[in-house]
Design a protein around this motif. Structure first.
Motif, PDB file in Angstrom:
ATOM      1  N   LYS A  33     -11.793   8.628   1.566  1.00 42.51           N
ATOM      2  CA  LYS A  33     -12.008   7.255   1.125  1.00 42.51           C
ATOM      3  C   LYS A  33     -13.445   6.859   1.430  1.00 42.51           C
ATOM      4  N   THR A  34     -14.194   6.597   0.371  1.00 40.64           N
ATOM      5  CA  THR A  34     -15.615   6.291   0.511  1.00 40.64           C
ATOM      6  C   THR A  34     -15.822   4.890   1.069  1.00 40.64           C
ATOM      7  N   ILE A  35     -16.601   4.808   2.135  1.00 40.25           N
ATOM      8  CA  ILE A  35     -16.899   3.509   2.724  1.00 40.25           C
ATOM      9  C   ILE A  35     -18.167   2.935   2.103  1.00 40.25           C
ATOM     10  N   GLU A  36     -19.202   3.764   2.032  1.00 40.03           N
ATOM     11  CA  GLU A  36     -20.493   3.250   1.571  1.00 40.03           C
ATOM     12  C   GLU A  36     -21.343   4.364   0.956  1.00 40.03           C
ATOM     13  N   ILE A  74     -13.994   8.268   5.201  1.00 38.50           N
ATOM     14  CA  ILE A  74     -12.990   8.688   6.156  1.00 38.50           C
ATOM     15  C   ILE A  74     -11.957   9.514   5.412  1.00 38.50           C
ATOM     16  N   LYS A 108     -11.066  -2.064   2.942  1.00 40.11           N
ATOM     17  CA  LYS A 108     -11.205  -1.285   1.715  1.00 40.11           C
ATOM     18  C   LYS A 108     -10.136  -0.229   1.572  1.00 40.11           C
ATOM     19  N   THR A 109      -9.817   0.399   2.685  1.00 37.89           N
ATOM     20  CA  THR A 109      -8.934   1.555   2.613  1.00 37.89           C
ATOM     21  C   THR A 109      -7.467   1.199   2.834  1.00 37.89           C
ATOM     22  N   TYR A 153     -14.446   3.915  -3.333  1.00 35.59           N
ATOM     23  CA  TYR A 153     -15.386   2.894  -2.844  1.00 35.59           C
ATOM     24  C   TYR A 153     -14.939   1.490  -3.247  1.00 35.59           C
ATOM     25  N   PHE A 176     -16.360  -8.469  -1.897  1.00 34.24           N
ATOM     26  CA  PHE A 176     -15.254  -7.536  -2.088  1.00 34.24           C
ATOM     27  C   PHE A 176     -13.919  -8.250  -1.949  1.00 34.24           C
TER      28      PHE A 176
END
Lengths: 191, 191
Positions: B67-70, B60, A142-143, B172, B141
DNA sequence: ATAATTTCTTAACTATAGTCAATGAATTGA
DNA sequence: TCAATTCATTGACTATAGTTAAGAAATTAT
């Protein structure tokens, strides 16, 4: 071959004699030829695998296009999304090489867990570790952008890049083959 | 509040009286104010949570950027990647709303599992279900582009879009806030 | 060994995301 | 409530991925 499984489990727990015989009794080994489809989309999945040798790829077909979800190689556990459930699989499992696996099924598992509760405990711990790793790779994916993803793959699984065709790697990275080709060129030029 | 947990578990197993009292004994409830950091990057994580009310976000920081993971909401389990391990967390857990959770820790868990083996069994089953869901969202994703991801989110978690700021949704979805803004505009114009 | 098939690369062009900067809208805090 | 801050939108421009098409390279099958 079975000693590979014991070696793997010994990373997580002390393998007692009892555990060892439990594993040996409740495990059987199978081989599949390159190209074998282990699971078809739409089918119920009734087996999970511990990969001893070779490579298994999971993929879906979308608009007539194969999209690779994951590559599994030696010492990895392949558990279909809906293993042991009655819902049909939404993806395929294919051997991209000749494969040797240790096979598990829900019935066998249930019996074994009843008889050896420590194996269920071990199972849970391993499931949690795998889950953590999955979350981690998802986060990384994702990042980062396609180029970073490819560089990361070069770092983390360099042997895989030699083992599987590039267009499958492209879809694994979420991009088109042409883009991966350009990314590779870009990286070489940067050096 | 504890009945919410029992309701959740009843999706996976018959909740016997014994199980019920096991849960009630081994569970405690906590509340946190919006903005509370439950876990800092670099810290050891010693707690896992079952979300009863509110929203928790994992993220993170990379190049000074969050940066949104979840996003976790009601009835979801939040297990830090390295829960119960001695390696430091690589990400943050933050309450984006006032939060009520049921808290677990490895010590308590261990004791409970020893006393109520069926709870460990249940844990494994739930871990596997969560794992399957994770794999599923990862696959989705990977195989979609930013616009499709946003449309999918609109479909799957419409309430979330109302609850959290747009720049967090952007990260996200793996894109920049400006891009999400344009995607939204594009979608409106298409209709 | 050679033909057929599949895979990879390149090119030209289009569509979309990233970057930087400015502005307006919404939220928060004193 | 008003000022300060954060957030969302827009525009101009750049970088990169998608698309289509062609041809080269590699692999597979006969």
């Amino acid at each position: 071959m079975k000693s590979e499984i014991l070696k793997y489990l010994s990373k997580y727990t002390k393998v007692t004699n009892e555990l060892e015989s439990a594993i040996i009794k409740s495990t059987f080994i199978e081989s599949f030829k390159k190209g074998t489809i282990l699971l078809n989309a739409g089918d119920i999945s009734n087996e999970c695998y511990f990969l001893l040798k070779g490579c298994i790829r999971s993929y879906i077909i979308e608009n007539g296009e194969e999209k690779t979800i994951e590559f599994y190689t030696e010492e990895q556990v392949v558990t279909p999304f809906n293993y042991g459930k009655s819902t049909p699989s939404n993806y395929y499992l294919e051997c991209t090489e000749n494969v040797i696996v240790s096979v598990g099924n829900p019935k066998l598992e249930k019996e074994t867990f009843l008889q050896y509760p420590q194996l269920e405990s071990l199972s849970r711990v391993i499931a949690e570790v795998i889950m953590a790793k999955n979350q981690d790779s998802f986060a990384k994916f994702k990042t980062s952008n396609p180029e970073e993803r490819y560089l990361n793959m070069l770092k983390e699984r360099p042997e895989l890049i030699q083992r599987v065709p590039q267009h499958q790697i492209a879809s694994y990275l979420g991009i088109k083959p042409e883009s991966l080709s350009r990314i590779r060129k870009r990286i070489i030029n940067k050096k």
